[in-house]
Motif scaffolding. Sequence first.
Motif, mmCIF file in Angstrom:
data_model
loop_
_atom_site.group_PDB
_atom_site.id
_atom_site.type_symbol
_atom_site.label_atom_id
_atom_site.label_comp_id
_atom_site.label_asym_id
_atom_site.label_seq_id
_atom_site.Cartn_x
_atom_site.Cartn_y
_atom_site.Cartn_z
ATOM 1 N N ARG A 7 -0.916 -1.650 0.011
ATOM 2 C CA ARG A 7 -0.425 -0.626 0.486
ATOM 3 C C ARG A 7 -1.519 0.643 0.211
ATOM 4 N N SER A 17 3.198 5.454 1.663
ATOM 5 C CA SER A 17 4.315 5.624 2.843
ATOM 6 C C SER A 17 5.745 5.366 2.077
ATOM 7 N N TYR A 18 6.493 6.062 2.486
ATOM 8 C CA TYR A 18 8.068 5.463 2.250
ATOM 9 C C TYR A 18 8.435 6.740 3.574
ATOM 10 N N ASN A 19 9.791 5.952 3.614
ATOM 11 C CA ASN A 19 10.972 6.497 4.973
ATOM 12 C C ASN A 19 12.099 6.326 4.151
ATOM 13 N N ASN A 20 12.888 7.007 4.078
ATOM 14 C CA ASN A 20 14.143 6.507 3.440
ATOM 15 C C ASN A 20 15.438 6.371 4.866
ATOM 16 N N SER A 29 10.533 11.225 4.772
ATOM 17 C CA SER A 29 9.091 9.999 3.967
ATOM 18 C C SER A 29 8.722 11.372 4.191
ATOM 19 N N LYS A 64 3.827 8.779 -1.655
ATOM 20 C CA LYS A 64 4.161 8.513 -3.209
ATOM 21 C C LYS A 64 3.425 7.882 -3.746
ATOM 22 N N ASN A 100 2.713 4.274 -5.848
ATOM 23 C CA ASN A 100 2.583 2.988 -5.374
ATOM 24 C C ASN A 100 3.518 2.426 -7.119
#
Length: 119
Positions: free
Chosen positions: A66, A71-74, A79, A82, A84
Motif C-alpha cells: 500500500r 488511501s482510505y474510505n470510511n 475518502s 493518510k 499508513n
Amino acid sequence: MENENIEISEIVKAIKISKEYIKIKKDLIKQLKLMKANIPTFLSQINDYMSMWVVKELLIRDIETRGVIASYNNGGGQSGMKKNDSVTDQIKVNAQMLKLLDALNIKSTTLVADEKDEM
C-alpha cells in the motif's frame, strides 16, 4: 473480511515455514544454549520474539503493497489519503523485538560473530 483473514492466515503459515524464520529461531535458541539459558521461560520468550518477527514481516508486506501513504474510505462518503499506520507499527514492533533480545542478553554482534565462524 473472512476471505482476507484466510489469506493472512496462509501468509503467516508461509512465513513460519520460510528458511529465514527457521534460521533465525534456531540461531536464537543456539545462543541461549551457549549461555546455558535454554530453559522453558526463555524459550517461551523466543517464541514471543518470533511472533513479533511474523508481525513485522506482515507490516513490511503491507507497506510494500500500500505504500507509506495509503488511501482510505470510511464508508460514510469520506475518502482520501493518510499515512499508513503500518509504518509506525513496524517501528514499535522493532523496538519491542530489540528490548526482548536485550532482556535475553542476545546481541546482534553475537549473531555476526557466529555467522563468520560458520564460513
